[in-house]
Design an enzyme around this catalytic site. Structure first.
Site, PDB file in Angstrom:
ATOM      1  CG  ASP A 175      -1.729   1.154   1.465  1.00  0.00           C
ATOM      2  OD1 ASP A 175      -1.605   2.129   0.708  1.00  0.00           O
ATOM      3  OD2 ASP A 175      -2.545   1.128   2.402  1.00  0.00           O
ATOM      4  CG  ASN A 195      -9.879  12.894 -10.473  1.00  0.00           C
ATOM      5  OD1 ASN A 195      -9.860  14.111 -10.246  1.00  0.00           O
ATOM      6  ND2 ASN A 195     -10.427  12.032  -9.651  1.00  0.00           N
ATOM      7  CG  ASP A 229      -7.090  10.517  -6.407  1.00  0.00           C
ATOM      8  OD1 ASP A 229      -6.388  11.182  -5.641  1.00  0.00           O
ATOM      9  OD2 ASP A 229      -7.877  11.025  -7.229  1.00  0.00           O
ATOM     10  CB  SER A 254      -3.349   4.595 -16.564  1.00  0.00           C
ATOM     11  OG  SER A 254      -3.419   5.988 -16.716  1.00  0.00           O
ATOM     12  N   GLY A 313      -5.915   0.881 -13.083  1.00  0.00           N
ATOM     13  CA  GLY A 313      -7.111   0.536 -12.310  1.00  0.00           C
ATOM     14  C   GLY A 313      -8.350   1.006 -13.051  1.00  0.00           C
ATOM     15  CE1 TYR A 331      -9.600   7.880 -14.756  1.00  0.00           C
ATOM     16  CE2 TYR A 331      -7.392   8.722 -15.116  1.00  0.00           C
ATOM     17  CZ  TYR A 331      -8.698   8.911 -14.696  1.00  0.00           C
ATOM     18  OH  TYR A 331      -9.100  10.148 -14.227  1.00  0.00           O
TER      19      TYR A 331
HETATM   20  P1  ADP Z   1      -6.234   4.961 -12.391  1.00  0.00           P
HETATM   21  O1  ADP Z   1      -7.488   5.794 -12.377  1.00  0.00           O
HETATM   22  O2  ADP Z   1      -4.994   5.742 -12.784  1.00  0.00           O
HETATM   23  O3  ADP Z   1      -6.402   3.687 -13.135  1.00  0.00           O
HETATM   24  P2  ADP Z   1      -6.482   3.533  -9.821  1.00  0.00           P
HETATM   25  O4  ADP Z   1      -6.284   4.078  -8.470  1.00  0.00           O
HETATM   26  O5  ADP Z   1      -7.841   3.022 -10.189  1.00  0.00           O
HETATM   27  O6  ADP Z   1      -5.969   4.666 -10.829  1.00  0.00           O
HETATM   28  O7  ADP Z   1      -5.454   2.372 -10.075  1.00  0.00           O
HETATM   29  C1  ADP Z   1      -4.078   2.543 -10.293  1.00  0.00           C
HETATM   30  C2  ADP Z   1      -3.334   1.407  -9.624  1.00  0.00           C
HETATM   31  O8  ADP Z   1      -3.243   1.680  -8.229  1.00  0.00           O
HETATM   32  C3  ADP Z   1      -4.018   0.048  -9.746  1.00  0.00           C
HETATM   33  O9  ADP Z   1      -3.044  -0.895 -10.195  1.00  0.00           O
HETATM   34  C4  ADP Z   1      -4.478  -0.275  -8.337  1.00  0.00           C
HETATM   35  O10 ADP Z   1      -4.387  -1.666  -8.053  1.00  0.00           O
HETATM   36  C5  ADP Z   1      -3.431   0.481  -7.526  1.00  0.00           C
HETATM   37  N1  ADP Z   1      -3.787   0.810  -6.128  1.00  0.00           N
HETATM   38  C6  ADP Z   1      -5.004   0.944  -5.551  1.00  0.00           C
HETATM   39  N2  ADP Z   1      -4.866   1.258  -4.243  1.00  0.00           N
HETATM   40  C7  ADP Z   1      -3.531   1.335  -3.978  1.00  0.00           C
HETATM   41  C8  ADP Z   1      -2.722   1.605  -2.828  1.00  0.00           C
HETATM   42  N3  ADP Z   1      -3.271   1.890  -1.643  1.00  0.00           N
HETATM   43  N4  ADP Z   1      -1.364   1.560  -2.951  1.00  0.00           N
HETATM   44  C9  ADP Z   1      -0.783   1.304  -4.158  1.00  0.00           C
HETATM   45  N5  ADP Z   1      -1.473   1.044  -5.271  1.00  0.00           N
HETATM   46  C10 ADP Z   1      -2.830   1.052  -5.197  1.00  0.00           C
END
Ligand code: ADP
Length: 174
Positions: free
Chosen positions: A12, A26, A36, A123, A125, A127
């Site tokens: 994390d 965003n 985010d 991007s 997740g 996106y």
């Molecule tokens: P985006 O909108 O850029 O796709 P997301 O947050 O949906 O952003 O996802 C981007 C990446 O961050 C994904 O691979 C997701 O698994 C990861 N992610 C989600 N929560 C955490 C966290 N607490 N620490 C690190 N990575 C995370």
């Protein structure tokens, strides 16, 4: 050596006490889902306030660009907010925009003399950027930048999910 300057961890990103963590933000910089939301929740109101100040000045943060704020209550000193591209099939400049997120984040780290920077998998997740292709862009952009610059000293790729972790492990020959 370049190899020792890139690390891979599964975890994390809000827990990392590095100079800067990068947020997959965003354009509104107002927080949202995924990484985010986790960063905004852990950092508290100071982060939100600084994001609002930036938005007042620039209107919105376009895809590929990056801005920097304090880390609030996070163990990291700073948060670099960058906006990844939404995946539309690969013909809307997605690779260039994704490359810019890494490059511009690293440029900001260099300007602020930050030695350690942790990146999430921008991007991949909400996106929907294909994970393998996104990882190739992330790794090659970081390697190019580190090859040409002494600061930051270290880039840490923080993968939340096992699929991304396995992809990075293979790409980095770890
Ligand atoms: P985006 O909108 O850029 O796709 P997301 O947050 O949906 O952003 O996802 C981007 C990446 O961050 C994904 O691979 C997701 O698994 C990861 N992610 C989600 N929560 C955490 C966290 N607490 N620490 C690190 N990575 C995370």
């Amino acid at each position: 050596m370049l190899k020792n300057r890139i690390e891979l961890v599964q975890g994390d990103i809000t827990k990392f006490g590095v100079d800067a963590i990068v947020n997959a933000a965003n354009s509104s910089l107002m927080g949202g889902g995924g990484v985010d939301g986790a960063i905004h929740r852990a950092a508290g109101p100071k982060l939100h306030e600084e994001c609002m100040e930036i938005i007042k000045k620039i209107g919105r943060c376009p895809a590929g660009e990056a801005v920097i704020t304090c880390g609030g209550k996070l163990p990291a000193k700073y948060v670099i907010h960058t906006v990844g591209p939404v995946w539309h099939g690969g013909h809307k400049n997605e690779p260039e925009l994704l490359e810019n997120t890494y490059k511009n984040s690293l440029e900001l780290a260099k300007e602020h003399k930050l030695q350690s920077v942790a990146f999430p998998n921008i991007s991949t997740g909400i996106y929907s950027y294909p994970k393998g292709e996104a990882a190739e862009v992330a790794v090659s952009t970081a390697k190019n930048f580190l090859g040409q610059n002494e600061i930051p000293e270290k880039v840490i790729f923080v993968c939340y999910d096992l699929e991304n972790y396995s992809i990075y492990k293979r790409l980095l020959n770890l």
